[in-house]
Design an enzyme around this catalytic site. Structure first.
Site, PDB file in Angstrom:
ATOM      1  N   GLY A   1      26.396   5.131  39.788  1.00 37.24           N
ATOM      2  CA  GLY A   1      26.065   5.136  41.213  1.00 37.24           C
ATOM      3  C   GLY A   1      27.011   6.041  41.963  1.00 37.24           C
ATOM      4  CG  ASN A   2      26.182   8.012  45.183  1.00 32.64           C
ATOM      5  OD1 ASN A   2      26.188   7.574  46.326  1.00 32.64           O
ATOM      6  ND2 ASN A   2      25.067   8.429  44.587  1.00 32.64           N
TER       7      ASN A   2
END
Ligand code: C5P
Length: 395
Positions: A202-203
């Site tokens: 993810g980020n």
């Protein structure tokens, strides 16, 4: 909302509550005589804001000036309800003898009045003339309703009922909004690409920029589809439909579906560029070893939409750490965009997770426009100001 002293003032707490239910923020000011009909405490409670009725705060050892100019400029719309003969007459003559009149005379926004009078008073030529004068000044005069009046007479002059006032104002405001009947689609937040049932790539995108853009578009009258990856944010607006997705593939499907009849599409999501090629159906155990994740590219949603673009106004975001302008210009061209918004990670306090952003707005064949560091809410206003400058010419 300004309240003047007529019997219909007893209906104003219901009116304030109805505005708040519709998502409005309400600040109430009262003429001194209206306090005979409804209490400031009731209105402060329902509006969740202090209520003012004089130029200075009354119950202080050190009196404070209640800044009617600030109150007037704060409002996007002003409603005076009930508007009595006395108040309407003062408004028409620029007579500034109380806080409501001072705020009205200092206002820059659209003003509505809901007259409330007895039958003969309402039809008196002096009152009709004042209403005409106010109408000429741009004030929207709400019609009165027929029915029983406090005097016992039956006829025209009753203040419009609270729900009718809301409906009337909504209709009036809506018809002036620049994005009415337009569909605006916005992608927001991160995507998550599963490695196994509990882990993902993810980020740090918070989704805040996309959510602010959605709110601004809705405030401009658009029907908004907000396609968001997982975030902690919630949104409640009658014109915004939130579609929650998790992966880049899901965001791609949802984007394609809504792009077809969109007028404006803004890709503000931080879409994962890669996904694990073989996401395990069971949690990968520490003991079994796990030294490699093979990655596959995800679809570039924006590039695809650029390729199939018809008359949609397509806007992307670029988050760059080096050769920022050059890279952003490259993407503007290669993805066939109408505009790209550059936000740089080199700018302190700006970008991904925070509440602020510092953007440069780029369009084909136009010099880039750089904005100061602002809240994401303010940035959303700037972005739509730019979009509308171009879009209104196109549509
Ligand atoms: O090429 P780059 O990923 O830097 O471009 C960023 C822009 O492209 C953003 O507007 C982002 O929302 C969009 N994007 C996308 N699909 C991807 C990757 C990025 O729509 N897979």
């Amino acid at each position: 909302m300004g309240i003047s002293g007529g019997i219909a003032a007893y209906k104003t707490p219901t009116l304030v509550r109805a505005f708040i239910k519709q998502g409005a923020e309400v600040r109430v000011i009262m003429t001194p005589s209206s306090k005979d009909f409804v209490t400031p405490l009731s209105l402060a409670t329902v509006s969740q804001n202090p209520v003012f009725s004089s130029f200075i705060s009354e119950d202080q050892d050190n009196p404070l000036w209640n800044n009617h100019v600030e109150m007037a400029l704060w409002a996007d719309y002003m409603l005076i309800a009930p508007a009595t003969s006395n108040t309407l007459s003062s408004m028409a003559q620029a007579c500034c003898t109380n806080l409501v009149l001072a705020a009205y005379l200092s206002s820059q926004c659209k003003v509505f009045v809901a007259p409330a009078m007895d039958l003969d008073m309402y039809s008196h030529p002096a009152n009709q003339k004042n209403l005409e004068t106010l109408s000429d000044y741009g004030v929207v005069v709400l019609p009165t309703e027929e029915g029983f009046l406090a005097s016992g007479l039956l006829g025209k002059g009753r203040m419009m009922e609270p729900e009718s006032i809301i409906a009337f104002m909504e209709k009036d405001i809506y018809k002036t909004l620049p994005l009415k009947n337009k569909k605006v689609v916005i992608t927001a937040g991160p995507t998550q690409e599963a490695i196994d049932p509990v882990r993902f790539i993810g980020n740090n995108s918070s989704g805040k920029m996309g959510f602010e853009l959605a709110k601004r578009a809705a405030d401009l009258g658009a029907e908004v589809i907000l396609i968001s990856g997982p975030t902690n944010l919630s949104i409640k607006h009658v014109n915004i439909k939130l579609e929650q997705v998790v992966t880049a593939d899901q965001m791609f499907e949802s984007s394609k579906k809504h792009y077809v009849d969109a007028s404006v599409f803004i890709a503000s999501a931080a879409v994962a560029d890669f996904k694990p090629d073989n996401n395990a159906t069971q949690k990968i155990k520490k003991g079994t070893g796990f030294d490699q994740i093979n990655l596959l590219p995800t679809p570039d949603i924006l590039a695809y939409l650029g390729k199939i673009k018809k008359d949609q106004f397509l806007v992307g975001f670029a988050l760059e750490t080096e050769n920022e302008l050059e890279n952003a210009k490259g993407k503007l061209e290669s993805k066939n965009l109408d505009a790209i918004i550059l936000n740089s990670l080199n700018d302190e306090q700006a970008g991904f997770g925070g509440n602020q952003n510092k953007i440069t707005y780029l369009q084909p064949n136009v010099n880039p426009i750089s904005f100061e560091l602002k809240t994401k809410q303010e940035v959303a206003v700037d972005v739509f100001d730019q979009i509308l400058l171009k879009y209104e010419k196109l549509s």
